[in-house]
Design an enzyme around this catalytic site. Structure first.
Site, mmCIF file in Angstrom:
data_model
loop_
_atom_site.group_PDB
_atom_site.id
_atom_site.type_symbol
_atom_site.label_atom_id
_atom_site.label_comp_id
_atom_site.label_asym_id
_atom_site.label_seq_id
_atom_site.Cartn_x
_atom_site.Cartn_y
_atom_site.Cartn_z
ATOM 1 N N LYS A 75 0.744 -1.321 -0.036
ATOM 2 C CA LYS A 75 0.405 0.058 -0.062
ATOM 3 C C LYS A 75 0.901 1.143 0.051
ATOM 4 O O LYS A 75 0.570 1.896 -0.414
ATOM 5 C CB LYS A 75 -0.746 -0.171 1.089
ATOM 6 C CG LYS A 75 -1.583 1.500 1.107
ATOM 7 C CD LYS A 75 -2.354 1.239 2.830
ATOM 8 C CE LYS A 75 -2.092 1.409 4.773
ATOM 9 N NZ LYS A 75 -1.377 3.471 4.563
ATOM 10 N N ASN A 76 1.795 1.144 1.029
ATOM 11 C CA ASN A 76 2.055 2.018 1.156
ATOM 12 C C ASN A 76 3.817 2.116 0.180
ATOM 13 O O ASN A 76 4.703 3.684 -0.165
ATOM 14 C CB ASN A 76 3.242 2.346 2.561
ATOM 15 C CG ASN A 76 2.363 2.711 3.363
ATOM 16 O OD1 ASN A 76 1.177 3.169 3.188
ATOM 17 N ND2 ASN A 76 2.785 2.572 5.269
ATOM 18 N N ARG A 107 -2.668 9.797 2.683
ATOM 19 C CA ARG A 107 -1.489 10.731 2.632
ATOM 20 C C ARG A 107 -1.383 11.454 1.287
ATOM 21 O O ARG A 107 -0.065 11.918 1.287
ATOM 22 C CB ARG A 107 -0.713 10.307 3.649
ATOM 23 C CG ARG A 107 -0.862 10.300 5.096
ATOM 24 C CD ARG A 107 -1.156 10.855 5.752
ATOM 25 N NE ARG A 107 0.517 11.401 6.446
ATOM 26 C CZ ARG A 107 0.606 12.747 6.599
ATOM 27 N NH1 ARG A 107 0.170 13.195 6.947
ATOM 28 N NH2 ARG A 107 2.022 12.835 7.142
ATOM 29 N N ASP A 132 -4.505 7.663 8.899
ATOM 30 C CA ASP A 132 -4.718 7.121 10.119
ATOM 31 C C ASP A 132 -4.597 8.304 11.753
ATOM 32 O O ASP A 132 -3.710 9.119 11.331
ATOM 33 C CB ASP A 132 -4.453 5.830 10.408
ATOM 34 C CG ASP A 132 -4.388 4.750 9.821
ATOM 35 O OD1 ASP A 132 -5.677 4.795 9.668
ATOM 36 O OD2 ASP A 132 -3.566 4.254 9.016
ATOM 37 N N ASP A 159 4.826 -0.136 11.247
ATOM 38 C CA ASP A 159 3.671 -0.433 11.661
ATOM 39 C C ASP A 159 3.767 -1.571 11.941
ATOM 40 O O ASP A 159 2.206 -3.017 11.638
ATOM 41 C CB ASP A 159 3.242 0.067 9.909
ATOM 42 C CG ASP A 159 3.455 0.812 9.631
ATOM 43 O OD1 ASP A 159 2.521 1.471 10.206
ATOM 44 O OD2 ASP A 159 3.842 1.447 9.085
ATOM 45 N N VAL A 205 8.571 6.983 16.339
ATOM 46 C CA VAL A 205 7.805 6.939 15.351
ATOM 47 C C VAL A 205 6.835 7.888 15.401
ATOM 48 O O VAL A 205 7.025 9.327 14.955
ATOM 49 C CB VAL A 205 7.899 6.200 14.064
ATOM 50 C CG1 VAL A 205 7.671 6.590 13.097
ATOM 51 C CG2 VAL A 205 8.901 5.536 14.254
HETATM 52 N N1 EPU Z 1 6.499 14.646 10.780
HETATM 53 C C1 EPU Z 1 6.294 15.745 10.699
HETATM 54 N N2 EPU Z 1 6.706 16.715 10.451
HETATM 55 C C2 EPU Z 1 5.936 16.242 8.558
HETATM 56 C C3 EPU Z 1 6.416 15.191 8.442
HETATM 57 C C4 EPU Z 1 6.315 14.034 9.103
HETATM 58 O O1 EPU Z 1 6.893 15.614 12.453
HETATM 59 O O2 EPU Z 1 6.038 17.521 7.927
HETATM 60 C C5 EPU Z 1 6.289 13.453 11.646
HETATM 61 C C6 EPU Z 1 5.798 12.347 11.772
HETATM 62 O O3 EPU Z 1 4.136 13.116 12.575
HETATM 63 C C7 EPU Z 1 5.858 11.165 12.602
HETATM 64 C C8 EPU Z 1 6.812 10.899 12.023
HETATM 65 O O4 EPU Z 1 7.802 12.265 11.308
HETATM 66 O O5 EPU Z 1 5.817 11.363 14.515
HETATM 67 C C9 EPU Z 1 7.511 10.132 10.783
HETATM 68 O O6 EPU Z 1 5.934 10.011 10.247
HETATM 69 P P1 EPU Z 1 6.727 9.750 8.299
HETATM 70 O O7 EPU Z 1 7.087 10.934 7.354
HETATM 71 O O8 EPU Z 1 7.695 9.090 8.572
HETATM 72 O O9 EPU Z 1 5.263 9.218 7.800
HETATM 73 P P2 EPU Z 1 4.188 9.302 7.055
HETATM 74 O O10 EPU Z 1 5.088 8.741 5.593
HETATM 75 O O11 EPU Z 1 3.340 10.091 7.109
HETATM 76 C C10 EPU Z 1 4.408 6.562 6.198
HETATM 77 C C11 EPU Z 1 3.717 5.202 5.724
HETATM 78 C C12 EPU Z 1 3.067 5.025 6.839
HETATM 79 C C13 EPU Z 1 4.118 4.982 8.592
HETATM 80 C C14 EPU Z 1 5.359 5.968 8.339
HETATM 81 C C15 EPU Z 1 6.954 5.413 9.218
HETATM 82 C C16 EPU Z 1 2.507 6.605 3.518
HETATM 83 C C17 EPU Z 1 0.733 5.918 3.098
HETATM 84 N N3 EPU Z 1 2.403 6.391 5.456
HETATM 85 O O12 EPU Z 1 3.680 7.562 6.854
HETATM 86 O O13 EPU Z 1 2.125 3.571 7.448
HETATM 87 O O14 EPU Z 1 3.944 4.749 9.169
HETATM 88 O O15 EPU Z 1 5.124 5.986 6.541
HETATM 89 O O16 EPU Z 1 6.952 4.307 8.557
HETATM 90 O O17 EPU Z 1 3.263 5.418 3.279
HETATM 91 C C18 EPU Z 1 0.450 2.985 7.575
HETATM 92 O O18 EPU Z 1 0.767 2.041 6.509
HETATM 93 O O19 EPU Z 1 -0.339 2.617 8.546
HETATM 94 C C19 EPU Z 1 0.782 3.919 7.985
HETATM 95 C C20 EPU Z 1 -0.006 5.321 8.801
#
Ligand code: EPU
Length: 444
Positions: A30-31, A100, A124, A311, A333
Protein backbone atom coordinates in the site's frame (compact mmCIF):
# COMPACT_ATOMS: atom_id res chain seq x y z
CA UNK A 1 -19.23 0.17 21.78
CA UNK A 2 -21.09 0.40 18.46
CA UNK A 3 -22.63 3.75 17.49
CA UNK A 4 -24.91 5.11 14.80
CA UNK A 5 -21.99 5.86 12.48
CA UNK A 6 -21.18 2.15 12.23
CA UNK A 7 -24.41 1.47 10.30
CA UNK A 8 -23.06 2.59 6.91
CA UNK A 9 -19.67 1.04 7.60
CA UNK A 10 -18.71 -2.57 7.11
CA UNK A 11 -18.13 -4.89 10.07
CA UNK A 12 -16.36 -8.22 10.42
CA UNK A 13 -17.61 -11.06 12.64
CA UNK A 14 -14.84 -13.36 13.87
CA UNK A 15 -15.23 -16.80 15.44
CA UNK A 16 -11.92 -18.15 16.77
CA UNK A 17 -11.08 -21.69 15.74
CA UNK A 18 -7.73 -22.32 17.42
CA UNK A 19 -4.34 -22.25 15.71
CA UNK A 20 -4.18 -20.66 12.24
CA UNK A 21 -2.34 -22.70 9.64
CA UNK A 22 -1.76 -22.20 5.96
CA UNK A 23 -0.45 -19.95 3.21
CA UNK A 24 -0.94 -16.26 2.41
CA UNK A 25 0.38 -14.47 -0.66
CA UNK A 26 0.96 -10.75 -0.25
CA UNK A 27 0.95 -8.28 -3.11
CA UNK A 28 2.77 -4.97 -3.62
CA UNK A 29 2.63 -2.63 -0.65
CA UNK A 30 0.00 0.00 0.00
CA UNK A 31 2.71 2.45 0.97
CA UNK A 32 4.51 2.09 -2.37
CA UNK A 33 1.79 1.69 -4.99
CA UNK A 34 0.04 5.01 -4.42
CA UNK A 35 3.36 6.94 -4.50
CA UNK A 36 4.28 5.28 -7.79
CA UNK A 37 0.93 6.45 -9.16
CA UNK A 38 1.82 10.00 -8.09
CA UNK A 39 5.26 9.74 -9.76
CA UNK A 40 3.57 8.61 -12.97
CA UNK A 41 1.83 12.02 -13.22
CA UNK A 42 5.21 13.47 -14.27
CA UNK A 43 5.87 11.05 -17.17
CA UNK A 44 5.47 12.11 -20.79
CA UNK A 45 4.19 8.60 -21.55
CA UNK A 46 2.00 6.13 -19.61
CA UNK A 47 3.30 4.12 -16.66
CA UNK A 48 2.23 0.62 -15.74
CA UNK A 49 2.39 -0.95 -12.27
CA UNK A 50 1.78 -4.64 -11.65
CA UNK A 51 1.38 -6.88 -8.60
CA UNK A 52 -0.85 -4.14 -7.16
CA UNK A 53 -3.05 -5.05 -4.19
CA UNK A 54 -6.84 -4.67 -4.30
CA UNK A 55 -7.20 -1.91 -1.71
CA UNK A 56 -9.33 1.16 -1.22
CA UNK A 57 -6.28 3.43 -1.29
CA UNK A 58 -5.66 2.65 -4.98
CA UNK A 59 -9.25 3.58 -5.86
CA UNK A 60 -9.00 6.81 -3.85
CA UNK A 61 -5.68 7.74 -5.49
CA UNK A 62 -6.98 6.81 -8.97
CA UNK A 63 -9.97 9.11 -8.49
CA UNK A 64 -7.71 11.93 -7.28
CA UNK A 65 -5.52 11.60 -10.38
CA UNK A 66 -8.60 11.46 -12.63
CA UNK A 67 -9.82 14.70 -11.05
CA UNK A 68 -6.60 16.30 -12.37
CA UNK A 69 -7.23 14.96 -15.89
CA UNK A 70 -5.10 11.78 -15.83
CA UNK A 71 -6.52 8.64 -17.33
CA UNK A 72 -6.16 5.83 -14.79
CA UNK A 73 -7.11 2.22 -15.40
CA UNK A 74 -7.22 -0.34 -12.61
CA UNK A 75 -7.58 -3.87 -13.90
CA UNK A 76 -6.85 -7.01 -11.90
CA UNK A 77 -3.37 -6.47 -10.41
CA UNK A 78 -2.35 -3.75 -12.89
CA UNK A 79 -2.67 0.02 -12.64
CA UNK A 80 -1.97 2.15 -15.72
CA UNK A 81 -1.59 5.91 -15.43
CA UNK A 82 -1.79 7.98 -18.63
CA UNK A 83 -0.89 11.53 -17.58
CA UNK A 84 -1.03 13.33 -20.95
CA UNK A 85 -4.17 15.36 -20.27
CA UNK A 86 -3.51 16.92 -16.87
CA UNK A 87 -5.71 20.01 -17.04
CA UNK A 88 -6.31 20.88 -13.43
CA UNK A 89 -4.09 21.70 -10.49
CA UNK A 90 -6.89 21.34 -7.94
CA UNK A 91 -7.55 18.18 -6.00
CA UNK A 92 -11.21 18.46 -4.92
CA UNK A 93 -11.97 19.00 -1.24
CA UNK A 94 -13.84 15.70 -1.08
CA UNK A 95 -10.47 13.89 -1.15
CA UNK A 96 -9.32 15.56 2.07
CA UNK A 97 -8.86 13.32 5.10
CA UNK A 98 -8.90 10.04 3.16
CA UNK A 99 -5.19 9.24 2.92
CA UNK A 100 -1.72 10.85 2.87
CA UNK A 101 -1.47 11.18 -0.91
CA UNK A 102 -2.63 14.78 -1.64
CA UNK A 103 0.47 16.37 -0.06
CA UNK A 104 2.70 14.20 -2.27
CA UNK A 105 0.97 15.55 -5.37
CA UNK A 106 2.13 19.10 -4.71
CA UNK A 107 5.57 18.86 -6.39
CA UNK A 108 4.46 16.81 -9.43
CA UNK A 109 1.43 19.04 -10.08
CA UNK A 110 3.51 22.21 -9.67
CA UNK A 111 5.81 20.87 -12.38
CA UNK A 112 2.84 20.27 -14.64
CA UNK A 113 0.62 23.29 -13.88
CA UNK A 114 2.64 25.92 -11.98
CA UNK A 115 0.00 26.02 -9.26
CA UNK A 116 -1.78 23.51 -7.08
CA UNK A 117 -4.39 23.13 -4.37
CA UNK A 118 -4.59 19.99 -2.24
CA UNK A 119 -7.02 19.40 0.63
CA UNK A 120 -5.56 18.82 4.08
CA UNK A 121 -3.94 15.44 4.30
CA UNK A 122 -5.54 12.49 6.00
CA UNK A 123 -4.44 9.01 6.96
CA UNK A 124 -4.87 7.16 10.20
CA UNK A 125 -5.54 8.72 13.57
CA UNK A 126 -2.17 7.87 15.09
CA UNK A 127 -0.90 11.29 16.11
CA UNK A 128 -1.00 14.83 14.82
CA UNK A 129 0.60 13.95 11.45
CA UNK A 130 1.83 17.43 10.57
CA UNK A 131 3.15 18.43 7.11
CA UNK A 132 5.69 21.06 8.18
CA UNK A 133 8.68 19.12 6.74
CA UNK A 134 6.90 18.87 3.39
CA UNK A 135 6.10 22.57 3.39
CA UNK A 136 9.57 23.78 4.33
CA UNK A 137 11.16 21.48 1.72
CA UNK A 138 8.83 22.76 -1.00
CA UNK A 139 9.59 26.35 0.04
CA UNK A 140 13.34 25.63 -0.06
CA UNK A 141 12.84 24.49 -3.67
CA UNK A 142 11.15 27.75 -4.61
CA UNK A 143 7.44 27.10 -4.05
CA UNK A 144 5.27 29.80 -2.54
CA UNK A 145 3.08 27.89 -0.11
CA UNK A 146 -0.04 29.05 1.68
CA UNK A 147 -1.84 26.88 4.25
CA UNK A 148 -5.54 27.78 4.25
CA UNK A 149 -8.40 26.41 6.34
CA UNK A 150 -9.23 23.72 3.76
CA UNK A 151 -5.85 22.81 2.44
CA UNK A 152 -2.59 23.84 0.91
CA UNK A 153 -2.11 26.15 -2.06
CA UNK A 154 1.24 26.51 -3.80
CA UNK A 155 2.67 28.34 -6.80
CA UNK A 156 6.00 28.09 -8.59
CA UNK A 157 7.02 29.09 -12.08
CA UNK A 158 10.16 26.94 -11.93
CA UNK A 159 11.27 24.89 -8.95
CA UNK A 160 14.97 24.68 -8.17
CA UNK A 161 17.31 22.36 -6.28
CA UNK A 162 18.13 23.00 -2.62
CA UNK A 163 20.09 21.71 0.35
CA UNK A 164 17.57 20.25 2.77
CA UNK A 165 18.02 18.48 6.09
CA UNK A 166 14.95 16.77 7.56
CA UNK A 167 14.56 17.08 11.36
CA UNK A 168 13.42 13.40 11.36
CA UNK A 169 13.78 10.84 8.54
CA UNK A 170 10.16 11.22 7.47
CA UNK A 171 8.97 8.83 4.77
CA UNK A 172 6.46 11.27 3.29
CA UNK A 173 8.75 14.32 3.37
CA UNK A 174 11.55 12.31 1.71
CA UNK A 175 9.07 11.31 -0.98
CA UNK A 176 7.94 14.92 -1.42
CA UNK A 177 11.56 15.97 -1.96
CA UNK A 178 12.27 13.12 -4.41
CA UNK A 179 9.05 13.77 -6.35
CA UNK A 180 9.83 17.49 -6.56
CA UNK A 181 13.61 17.51 -7.03
CA UNK A 182 13.63 15.14 -10.02
CA UNK A 183 12.27 17.85 -12.35
CA UNK A 184 13.64 20.89 -10.49
CA UNK A 185 16.44 22.97 -11.93
CA UNK A 186 19.84 21.96 -10.52
CA UNK A 187 20.97 19.77 -7.63
CA UNK A 188 19.10 18.85 -4.47
CA UNK A 189 20.90 17.33 -1.51
CA UNK A 190 18.57 15.77 1.04
CA UNK A 191 20.08 14.83 4.39
CA UNK A 192 18.55 12.66 7.09
CA UNK A 193 16.30 11.03 4.49
CA UNK A 194 14.03 8.08 5.12
CA UNK A 195 15.48 4.95 3.52
CA UNK A 196 12.52 2.63 4.00
CA UNK A 197 12.29 -0.06 1.30
CA UNK A 198 9.19 1.65 -0.11
CA UNK A 199 11.12 4.94 -0.43
CA UNK A 200 14.01 3.21 -2.22
CA UNK A 201 11.47 1.47 -4.47
CA UNK A 202 10.03 4.87 -5.40
CA UNK A 203 13.52 6.29 -6.05
CA UNK A 204 14.29 3.34 -8.34
CA UNK A 205 11.01 3.85 -10.20
CA UNK A 206 11.83 7.54 -10.69
CA UNK A 207 15.29 6.49 -11.93
CA UNK A 208 13.54 4.18 -14.40
CA UNK A 209 11.47 7.20 -15.55
CA UNK A 210 14.72 9.03 -16.33
CA UNK A 211 15.48 10.78 -13.02
CA UNK A 212 19.06 11.18 -11.77
CA UNK A 213 19.09 10.08 -8.15
CA UNK A 214 22.00 8.90 -6.02
CA UNK A 215 21.70 7.35 -2.60
CA UNK A 216 24.83 8.21 -0.63
CA UNK A 217 25.88 6.89 2.82
CA UNK A 218 24.40 8.47 5.95
CA UNK A 219 20.82 8.81 4.67
CA UNK A 220 21.72 11.29 1.94
CA UNK A 221 19.98 11.55 -1.44
CA UNK A 222 21.54 13.65 -4.19
CA UNK A 223 19.20 14.47 -7.06
CA UNK A 224 20.13 16.26 -10.30
CA UNK A 225 17.00 17.71 -11.86
CA UNK A 226 16.28 16.64 -15.45
CA UNK A 227 14.18 18.32 -18.16
CA UNK A 228 11.73 15.50 -18.68
CA UNK A 229 10.66 12.08 -17.45
CA UNK A 230 9.01 9.31 -19.38
CA UNK A 231 6.59 6.64 -18.14
CA UNK A 232 7.96 3.36 -16.78
CA UNK A 233 6.83 -0.12 -15.82
CA UNK A 234 7.37 -1.79 -12.46
CA UNK A 235 6.27 -4.93 -10.64
CA UNK A 236 5.80 -3.91 -7.02
CA UNK A 237 7.66 -5.69 -4.21
CA UNK A 238 5.68 -7.49 -1.51
CA UNK A 239 4.08 -5.68 1.42
CA UNK A 240 6.23 -6.20 4.54
CA UNK A 241 3.52 -4.94 6.90
CA UNK A 242 1.04 -7.53 5.67
CA UNK A 243 3.69 -10.25 5.65
CA UNK A 244 4.66 -9.62 9.28
CA UNK A 245 1.03 -9.32 10.39
CA UNK A 246 0.05 -12.73 8.99
CA UNK A 247 3.20 -14.39 10.35
CA UNK A 248 2.31 -13.05 13.79
CA UNK A 249 -1.33 -14.18 13.40
CA UNK A 250 0.06 -17.71 13.16
CA UNK A 251 2.27 -17.28 16.24
CA UNK A 252 -0.42 -15.62 18.40
CA UNK A 253 -2.82 -18.54 17.82
CA UNK A 254 -0.11 -21.19 18.25
CA UNK A 255 -0.17 -22.10 14.54
CA UNK A 256 2.17 -21.71 11.59
CA UNK A 257 1.64 -19.32 8.68
CA UNK A 258 3.69 -19.36 5.49
CA UNK A 259 3.87 -16.05 3.62
CA UNK A 260 4.69 -15.84 -0.08
CA UNK A 261 5.53 -12.73 -2.08
CA UNK A 262 7.61 -10.66 0.37
CA UNK A 263 11.40 -10.77 0.04
CA UNK A 264 13.29 -11.75 3.20
CA UNK A 265 15.36 -8.54 3.05
CA UNK A 266 12.24 -6.45 3.70
CA UNK A 267 11.63 -8.34 6.95
CA UNK A 268 15.14 -8.53 8.35
CA UNK A 269 14.42 -6.73 11.64
CA UNK A 270 11.07 -8.47 12.03
CA UNK A 271 12.76 -11.84 11.64
CA UNK A 272 15.58 -11.09 14.07
CA UNK A 273 13.13 -9.72 16.66
CA UNK A 274 10.87 -12.79 16.53
CA UNK A 275 13.95 -15.08 16.57
CA UNK A 276 15.12 -13.33 19.73
CA UNK A 277 11.77 -14.26 21.26
CA UNK A 278 12.30 -17.92 20.38
CA UNK A 279 10.43 -18.21 17.04
CA UNK A 280 11.75 -20.65 14.44
CA UNK A 281 11.85 -19.49 10.82
CA UNK A 282 12.02 -21.45 7.60
CA UNK A 283 13.06 -19.17 4.76
CA UNK A 284 13.33 -19.85 1.03
CA UNK A 285 13.54 -17.58 -2.00
CA UNK A 286 9.75 -17.86 -2.38
CA UNK A 287 8.32 -17.91 1.14
CA UNK A 288 8.88 -17.53 4.87
CA UNK A 289 7.17 -19.53 7.60
CA UNK A 290 7.35 -19.15 11.36
CA UNK A 291 6.30 -21.24 14.33
CA UNK A 292 7.20 -21.49 18.01
CA UNK A 293 6.96 -23.97 20.91
CA UNK A 294 6.93 -21.10 23.40
CA UNK A 295 7.93 -17.46 23.16
CA UNK A 296 9.98 -15.29 25.50
CA UNK A 297 9.07 -11.66 26.28
CA UNK A 298 11.22 -8.91 24.73
CA UNK A 299 12.04 -5.22 24.74
CA UNK A 300 11.50 -3.59 21.35
CA UNK A 301 11.90 -0.03 20.15
CA UNK A 302 10.25 1.09 16.91
CA UNK A 303 12.40 3.22 14.64
CA UNK A 304 12.99 4.45 11.12
CA UNK A 305 14.36 1.76 8.75
CA UNK A 306 16.30 -0.43 9.34
CA UNK A 307 14.79 -0.32 12.83
CA UNK A 308 11.68 -2.21 13.90
CA UNK A 309 8.80 -0.71 11.91
CA UNK A 310 6.10 1.25 13.73
CA UNK A 311 3.45 -0.48 11.58
CA UNK A 312 4.54 -3.86 12.99
CA UNK A 313 3.93 -2.65 16.53
CA UNK A 314 0.21 -3.49 17.08
CA UNK A 315 0.53 -7.18 16.05
CA UNK A 316 3.65 -7.38 18.24
CA UNK A 317 1.76 -6.03 21.28
CA UNK A 318 -0.91 -8.71 20.77
CA UNK A 319 1.86 -11.32 20.53
CA UNK A 320 3.41 -10.01 23.76
CA UNK A 321 0.06 -10.53 25.50
CA UNK A 322 0.50 -14.24 24.74
CA UNK A 323 4.13 -14.53 25.98
CA UNK A 324 4.76 -15.37 29.63
CA UNK A 325 6.50 -12.42 31.34
CA UNK A 326 6.89 -8.69 30.91
CA UNK A 327 7.56 -7.12 27.51
CA UNK A 328 8.17 -3.49 26.61
CA UNK A 329 7.52 -1.49 23.45
CA UNK A 330 9.01 1.98 23.01
CA UNK A 331 7.27 3.76 20.09
CA UNK A 332 9.64 6.42 18.73
CA UNK A 333 8.06 7.20 15.34
CA UNK A 334 4.55 8.38 16.32
CA UNK A 335 3.73 10.07 19.59
CA UNK A 336 0.20 8.65 19.76
CA UNK A 337 0.14 5.16 18.35
CA UNK A 338 -1.35 3.30 21.33
CA UNK A 339 -5.05 4.35 21.44
CA UNK A 340 -5.94 0.89 20.07
CA UNK A 341 -4.63 -0.62 23.33
CA UNK A 342 -7.81 0.41 25.24
CA UNK A 343 -9.92 -2.17 23.40
CA UNK A 344 -7.22 -4.83 23.77
CA UNK A 345 -7.41 -4.26 27.53
CA UNK A 346 -11.19 -4.78 27.35
CA UNK A 347 -10.41 -8.10 25.69
CA UNK A 348 -8.26 -9.04 28.68
CA UNK A 349 -4.75 -7.92 27.69
CA UNK A 350 -2.67 -6.39 30.50
CA UNK A 351 -1.03 -3.32 28.99
CA UNK A 352 0.11 -0.16 30.76
CA UNK A 353 1.10 3.01 28.90
CA UNK A 354 3.81 5.44 29.98
CA UNK A 355 5.02 8.84 28.81
CA UNK A 356 8.62 7.88 29.70
CA UNK A 357 11.05 6.38 27.19
CA UNK A 358 11.18 2.78 28.42
CA UNK A 359 13.58 0.09 27.35
CA UNK A 360 15.87 2.08 25.07
CA UNK A 361 17.48 5.42 24.46
CA UNK A 362 15.49 8.59 25.03
CA UNK A 363 13.57 9.61 21.92
CA UNK A 364 12.26 12.99 20.74
CA UNK A 365 9.03 12.46 22.77
CA UNK A 366 11.06 12.27 26.01
CA UNK A 367 10.00 15.64 27.40
CA UNK A 368 6.41 15.38 26.18
CA UNK A 369 3.36 13.87 27.85
CA UNK A 370 2.85 11.51 24.90
CA UNK A 371 2.03 7.99 26.08
CA UNK A 372 4.55 6.30 23.83
CA UNK A 373 5.84 3.33 25.84
CA UNK A 374 3.85 0.20 26.64
CA UNK A 375 4.51 -2.52 29.19
CA UNK A 376 2.69 -5.76 28.42
CA UNK A 377 2.26 -8.54 30.99
CA UNK A 378 1.57 -11.99 29.56
CA UNK A 379 0.31 -14.40 29.20
CA UNK A 380 -3.37 -13.44 29.48
CA UNK A 381 -6.55 -15.08 28.21
CA UNK A 382 -8.30 -12.85 25.71
CA UNK A 383 -12.09 -12.57 25.43
CA UNK A 384 -14.05 -11.81 22.26
CA UNK A 385 -15.49 -8.26 22.14
CA UNK A 386 -17.42 -5.71 20.07
CA UNK A 387 -14.88 -3.11 18.95
CA UNK A 388 -14.80 -0.01 16.76
CA UNK A 389 -11.56 0.00 14.76
CA UNK A 390 -9.67 3.31 15.17
CA UNK A 391 -6.95 2.86 12.52
CA UNK A 392 -5.66 0.36 10.03
CA UNK A 393 -2.78 -1.24 11.93
CA UNK A 394 -4.47 -1.24 15.34
CA UNK A 395 -7.44 -2.80 13.53
CA UNK A 396 -5.35 -5.68 12.29
CA UNK A 397 -4.11 -6.18 15.85
CA UNK A 398 -7.75 -6.70 16.92
CA UNK A 399 -8.31 -9.30 14.22
CA UNK A 400 -5.33 -11.27 15.50
CA UNK A 401 -6.48 -10.84 19.12
CA UNK A 402 -10.00 -11.94 18.15
CA UNK A 403 -8.55 -15.03 16.45
CA UNK A 404 -6.80 -15.98 19.72
CA UNK A 405 -9.71 -15.07 22.04
CA UNK A 406 -12.41 -17.10 23.74
CA UNK A 407 -15.74 -16.38 22.04
CA UNK A 408 -16.74 -14.36 18.97
CA UNK A 409 -15.83 -10.74 18.21
CA UNK A 410 -17.50 -8.09 16.09
CA UNK A 411 -15.27 -5.38 14.58
CA UNK A 412 -16.88 -2.18 13.27
CA UNK A 413 -15.36 0.42 10.93
CA UNK A 414 -13.27 -2.16 9.12
CA UNK A 415 -13.14 0.18 6.12
CA UNK A 416 -9.82 1.23 7.73
CA UNK A 417 -8.55 -2.31 7.09
CA UNK A 418 -10.07 -2.57 3.63
CA UNK A 419 -8.24 0.62 2.62
CA UNK A 420 -4.89 -1.10 3.06
CA UNK A 421 -4.97 -4.94 3.09
CA UNK A 422 -5.36 -7.07 0.00
CA UNK A 423 -8.43 -9.35 0.33
CA UNK A 424 -8.02 -9.86 4.09
CA UNK A 425 -11.18 -11.95 4.51
CA UNK A 426 -10.02 -14.49 1.94
CA UNK A 427 -6.54 -14.52 3.48
CA UNK A 428 -7.86 -15.24 6.99
CA UNK A 429 -10.44 -17.72 5.72
CA UNK A 430 -7.56 -19.51 3.94
CA UNK A 431 -5.83 -19.84 7.33
CA UNK A 432 -8.97 -21.46 8.74
CA UNK A 433 -10.44 -18.50 10.65
CA UNK A 434 -14.22 -18.14 10.62
CA UNK A 435 -14.64 -14.54 9.48
CA UNK A 436 -17.58 -12.92 7.71
CA UNK A 437 -18.48 -9.44 6.58
CA UNK A 438 -21.59 -7.27 6.97
CA UNK A 439 -22.25 -3.94 5.25
CA UNK A 440 -21.60 -2.20 1.93
CA UNK A 441 -19.42 -4.00 -0.66
CA UNK A 442 -15.63 -3.93 -0.25
CA UNK A 443 -13.37 -1.98 -2.68
CA UNK A 444 -12.77 -3.94 -5.91
N1 EPU B 1 6.45 14.36 10.69
C1 EPU B 1 6.47 15.69 11.05
N2 EPU B 1 6.31 16.62 10.05
C2 EPU B 1 6.13 16.26 8.75
C3 EPU B 1 6.13 14.89 8.40
C4 EPU B 1 6.28 13.95 9.40
O1 EPU B 1 6.63 16.04 12.22
O2 EPU B 1 6.00 17.14 7.89
C5 EPU B 1 6.60 13.34 11.76
C6 EPU B 1 5.31 12.52 11.95
O3 EPU B 1 4.39 13.20 12.76
C7 EPU B 1 5.84 11.25 12.56
C8 EPU B 1 7.20 11.09 11.90
O4 EPU B 1 7.56 12.38 11.39
O5 EPU B 1 6.00 11.43 13.94
C9 EPU B 1 7.25 10.07 10.80
O6 EPU B 1 6.25 10.33 9.84
P1 EPU B 1 6.45 9.98 8.31
O7 EPU B 1 6.41 11.23 7.52
O8 EPU B 1 7.63 9.07 8.16
O9 EPU B 1 5.13 9.15 8.02
P2 EPU B 1 4.21 9.21 6.74
O10 EPU B 1 5.00 9.39 5.52
O11 EPU B 1 3.08 10.11 6.99
C10 EPU B 1 4.38 6.69 6.16
C11 EPU B 1 3.42 5.54 6.06
C12 EPU B 1 3.00 5.12 7.45
C13 EPU B 1 4.23 4.70 8.23
C14 EPU B 1 5.23 5.86 8.27
C15 EPU B 1 6.52 5.50 8.95
C16 EPU B 1 2.31 5.99 3.98
C17 EPU B 1 1.08 6.39 3.27
N3 EPU B 1 2.26 5.98 5.30
O12 EPU B 1 3.65 7.73 6.78
O13 EPU B 1 2.16 4.02 7.31
O14 EPU B 1 3.86 4.35 9.54
O15 EPU B 1 5.52 6.28 6.93
O16 EPU B 1 7.13 4.42 8.34
O17 EPU B 1 3.32 5.66 3.37
C18 EPU B 1 0.24 2.75 7.63
O18 EPU B 1 0.48 2.22 6.54
O19 EPU B 1 -0.63 2.35 8.42
C19 EPU B 1 1.00 3.92 8.02
C20 EPU B 1 0.61 4.75 8.98
Amino acid sequence: MSDASTVSNPSWRIEPVGPLHGDVTVRGSKNAVTKHMVAAVMGRTPSKLSNCPEIGDIQITAEMLRSLGCHVEVEADTVTVEPADVVSGRVPLSYGGLNRIPILLVGPVLHRMGEVFVPLVGGDRIGTRPVDFHVSSLEAMGAEVHMGPDGLEAKALRLHGANIRLPFPSVGATETVLLTAVLAEGRTVLENSAIEPEVIELALFLQRMGARIELRPDRRFVIEGVERLQGAEHRLDGDRIEAFSYLVAGLVTGGRVRVHGCPQGRLVTAISTLQRMGARFEITDDWLAVSAQSLRPAVVQTDAHPGFMTDWQPPLVVLFSQCAGMSVVHETVYEDRFPYVAALKEMGAEVELFDACLGGQDCRFNESTAMHSAVVHGRTSLRGAEITVPDIRGGFGYVIAAAAAEGPSLLHHVHHLERGYHRPLEAFAGLGLHISREGPPPPS
